[in-house]
Scaffold this motif. Structure first.
Motif, mmCIF file in Angstrom:
data_model
loop_
_atom_site.group_PDB
_atom_site.id
_atom_site.type_symbol
_atom_site.label_atom_id
_atom_site.label_comp_id
_atom_site.label_asym_id
_atom_site.label_seq_id
_atom_site.Cartn_x
_atom_site.Cartn_y
_atom_site.Cartn_z
ATOM 1 N N LEU A 26 0.837 -1.195 0.000
ATOM 2 C CA LEU A 26 0.000 0.000 0.000
ATOM 3 C C LEU A 26 0.875 1.250 0.000
ATOM 4 C CD1 LEU A 26 -2.687 -1.202 2.538
ATOM 5 C CD2 LEU A 26 -3.174 -0.418 0.209
ATOM 6 N N TYR A 27 0.375 2.293 -0.622
ATOM 7 C CA TYR A 27 1.098 3.562 -0.731
ATOM 8 C C TYR A 27 0.062 4.687 -0.744
ATOM 9 C CZ TYR A 27 -0.290 2.797 -5.635
ATOM 10 O OH TYR A 27 -1.010 2.551 -6.781
ATOM 11 N N PRO A 28 0.473 5.951 -0.617
ATOM 12 C CA PRO A 28 -0.509 7.051 -0.677
ATOM 13 C C PRO A 28 -1.225 7.056 -2.026
ATOM 14 C CG PRO A 28 1.552 7.818 0.261
ATOM 15 C CD PRO A 28 1.822 6.435 -0.268
ATOM 16 N N LEU A 29 -2.559 7.152 -1.982
ATOM 17 C CA LEU A 29 -3.377 6.913 -3.176
ATOM 18 C C LEU A 29 -4.141 8.158 -3.610
ATOM 19 C CD1 LEU A 29 -4.815 3.533 -1.880
ATOM 20 C CD2 LEU A 29 -3.235 3.755 -3.802
ATOM 21 N N LYS A 30 -3.951 8.508 -4.886
ATOM 22 C CA LYS A 30 -4.797 9.536 -5.498
ATOM 23 C C LYS A 30 -5.871 8.820 -6.314
ATOM 24 C CE LYS A 30 -1.770 13.532 -6.123
ATOM 25 N NZ LYS A 30 -1.119 14.397 -7.122
ATOM 26 N N PHE A 31 -7.068 9.362 -6.295
ATOM 27 C CA PHE A 31 -8.185 8.791 -7.048
ATOM 28 C C PHE A 31 -8.600 9.754 -8.160
ATOM 29 C CE2 PHE A 31 -8.153 6.716 -3.000
ATOM 30 C CZ PHE A 31 -8.582 5.417 -3.239
ATOM 31 N N GLU A 60 -19.856 19.596 -8.517
ATOM 32 C CA GLU A 60 -19.181 18.787 -7.499
ATOM 33 C C GLU A 60 -18.076 17.945 -8.118
ATOM 34 O OE1 GLU A 60 -21.775 16.556 -4.938
ATOM 35 O OE2 GLU A 60 -23.279 18.146 -4.841
ATOM 36 N N SER A 61 -16.970 17.872 -7.407
ATOM 37 C CA SER A 61 -15.905 16.926 -7.724
ATOM 38 C C SER A 61 -15.847 15.922 -6.584
ATOM 39 C CB SER A 61 -14.566 17.664 -7.856
ATOM 40 O OG SER A 61 -13.517 16.738 -8.038
ATOM 41 N N TRP A 62 -16.280 14.699 -6.864
ATOM 42 C CA TRP A 62 -16.233 13.646 -5.858
ATOM 43 C C TRP A 62 -14.823 13.067 -5.862
ATOM 44 C CZ3 TRP A 62 -21.304 10.348 -5.306
ATOM 45 C CH2 TRP A 62 -22.386 11.227 -5.137
ATOM 46 N N GLU A 63 -14.075 13.368 -4.825
ATOM 47 C CA GLU A 63 -12.656 13.031 -4.762
ATOM 48 C C GLU A 63 -12.426 11.592 -4.306
ATOM 49 O OE1 GLU A 63 -9.890 15.576 -5.202
ATOM 50 O OE2 GLU A 63 -11.614 16.212 -6.406
ATOM 51 N N ILE A 64 -13.164 11.204 -3.285
ATOM 52 C CA ILE A 64 -13.044 9.845 -2.741
ATOM 53 C C ILE A 64 -14.459 9.389 -2.424
ATOM 54 C CG2 ILE A 64 -12.153 8.433 -0.844
ATOM 55 C CD1 ILE A 64 -9.756 10.299 -0.675
ATOM 56 N N GLY A 106 -22.281 2.878 -7.636
ATOM 57 C CA GLY A 106 -22.372 3.458 -8.971
ATOM 58 C C GLY A 106 -21.458 4.645 -9.181
ATOM 59 N N ASP A 107 -20.879 5.156 -8.114
ATOM 60 C CA ASP A 107 -19.963 6.298 -8.183
ATOM 61 C C ASP A 107 -18.700 6.030 -7.376
ATOM 62 O OD1 ASP A 107 -21.191 8.359 -9.821
ATOM 63 O OD2 ASP A 107 -22.766 8.448 -8.295
ATOM 64 N N GLU A 108 -18.116 4.850 -7.574
ATOM 65 C CA GLU A 108 -16.895 4.512 -6.827
ATOM 66 C C GLU A 108 -15.692 5.115 -7.545
ATOM 67 O OE1 GLU A 108 -18.921 1.969 -7.961
ATOM 68 O OE2 GLU A 108 -19.647 0.853 -6.216
ATOM 69 N N THR A 109 -14.891 5.865 -6.811
ATOM 70 C CA THR A 109 -13.673 6.432 -7.407
ATOM 71 C C THR A 109 -12.620 5.339 -7.569
ATOM 72 O OG1 THR A 109 -13.129 7.170 -5.159
ATOM 73 C CG2 THR A 109 -13.925 8.833 -6.684
ATOM 74 N N ILE A 110 -11.763 5.530 -8.588
ATOM 75 C CA ILE A 110 -10.716 4.534 -8.849
ATOM 76 C C ILE A 110 -9.326 5.156 -8.713
ATOM 77 C CG2 ILE A 110 -12.218 3.134 -10.330
ATOM 78 C CD1 ILE A 110 -10.696 4.270 -12.744
ATOM 79 N N VAL A 111 -8.362 4.311 -8.355
ATOM 80 C CA VAL A 111 -6.978 4.761 -8.130
ATOM 81 C C VAL A 111 -6.385 5.253 -9.452
ATOM 82 C CG1 VAL A 111 -4.666 4.081 -7.368
ATOM 83 C CG2 VAL A 111 -6.691 3.166 -6.202
ATOM 84 N N GLU A 112 -5.716 6.407 -9.360
ATOM 85 C CA GLU A 112 -5.234 7.096 -10.549
ATOM 86 C C GLU A 112 -3.879 6.586 -11.033
ATOM 87 O OE1 GLU A 112 -6.658 11.322 -11.196
ATOM 88 O OE2 GLU A 112 -4.590 11.645 -10.541
ATOM 89 N N GLU A 113 -3.016 6.175 -10.090
ATOM 90 C CA GLU A 113 -1.653 5.845 -10.508
ATOM 91 C C GLU A 113 -1.024 4.791 -9.609
ATOM 92 O OE1 GLU A 113 -0.269 9.867 -10.411
ATOM 93 O OE2 GLU A 113 -0.210 9.941 -8.226
#
Length: 323
Positions: free
Chosen positions: A3-8, A37-41, A46-53
């Motif tokens: 695990l590491y710091p996660l951006k979505f 709205e920007s849903w960050e996390i 139906g609106d699950e954010t996903i890991v960016e990198e």
């Protein structure tokens, strides 16, 4: 897998009242109009954010919780919520006012919608001259007098209007009637819930549908807290380079850090994930000699297994959120 710091990747939401500030002030990348709205996390179905990198790129919040359990969310958090991530993190831009609204408690939301309730907080990031938030009532109402005000379209006259500026903070418990006014850009931290009861919506028509939006006054009436309070705004003080308490509730804890040097954080006594929302400047986050950066309007999640973090900035403010 480590695990590491996660951006979505944020999820952008069209809103009848949305503007351009998420793009112009927070540098969000989208082409649609009226994004409010920007849903960050988010773990909303139906609106699950996903890991960016990184090595976990493409995984949803739900999948991370399923895979890493307590190492991701914290063992006590996992024990309490299982695979339900408890918080929803947003930035909100109101070009025109939001509807006057209220959110149900955990108990009522569970019964009616099989959802968490929606206790939330706001941190104002930018506000136009004379911009305001509407929070609670200025006069004590009975159910009868409240209904009369609704019928007469005078409900706004009974509510507490507060001019706001950058840094102003409000906690909105369930039952407290509220609305974000025109010209306010803010960070919102809330329980994972998309249940809102609209009470009054200025009789406006949604350009996308050509219709007025639904009101939910039958559902709202037994949810509303009619108590008045002397102060609705959260008082706080900032000492630089340490965590200053902003809002600590049973549903989330939020601190604010103003950073102008190197700050070492030890989270070994917090059995929870930690979320940083950058609300001013930019911050370098160093974990095990790896460097991550967030700028104003960006969010990053530290899994619970990460205990030691270095923060570096010449001038930044971040909200530090955990369960």
């Amino acid at each position: 897998m480590k695990l590491y710091p996660l951006k979505f990747t944020p999820i952008f939401k069209y809103r009848i009242w949305g503007g351009e500030k998420l793009k112009t002030e927070l540098n969000k990348k989208y082409t649609a109009e009226n994004i409010g709205e920007s849903w960050e996390i988010s773990d909303v179905s139906g609106d699950e954010t996903i890991v960016e990198e990184g090595s976990l790129q493409g995984k949803t919040l739900k999948e991370l919780t399923q895979q890493f359990k307590g190492d991701f969310v914290g063992h006590a958090v996992y024990e309490k919520f299982g695979e339900e991530f408890p918080l929803l993190i947003k930035f909100i831009d109101a070009k025109t006012p939001l509807s006057i609204q209220v959110h149900p408690s955990n108990e009522i939301a569970k019964k009616r919608h099989n959802s968490f309730g929606k206790n939330e907080m706001w941190y104002v990031m930018q506000a136009d001259t004379n911009a305001e938030l509407i929070v609670g009532f200025d006069e004590k109402l009975s159910t009868g007098s409240y209904k009369k005000h609704l019928e007469n379209n005078t409900i706004l006259d009974t509510m507490h209007h507060e001019n706001v500026k950058k840094g102003d903070t409000f906690y909105i418990p369930t039952g407290r009637v509220h609305a974000i006014g025109a010209g306010v850009l803010l960070a919102e931290i809330q329980q994972t819930s998309d249940v809102t009861y609209r009470i009054y919506d200025y009789d406006r028509v949604d350009a996308k549908t050509g219709e007025k939006r639904d009101l939910h006054n039958d559902l709202a009436i037994d949810v509303i807290d009619f108590e008045t309070h002397e102060n609705y705004k959260t008082a706080y003080q900032i000492e630089k380079n340490i965590s200053n308490e902003l809002v600590h509730s049973p549903y989330f804890k939020t601190n604010i850090l103003e950073i102008n040097t190197n700050v070492e954080k030890d989270y070994s006594n917090i059995d929870s994930f930690v979320i940083y929302m950058c609300v001013e400047g930019s911050v370098e986050i160093i974990v095990e000699n790896e460097s991550y950066k967030i700028n104003n309007g960006e969010t990053i999640l530290l899994p619970a297994a990460i205990n030691f973090v270095s923060l570096k900035s010449e001038n930044a403010k971040i909200l530090e959120v955990y369960y």
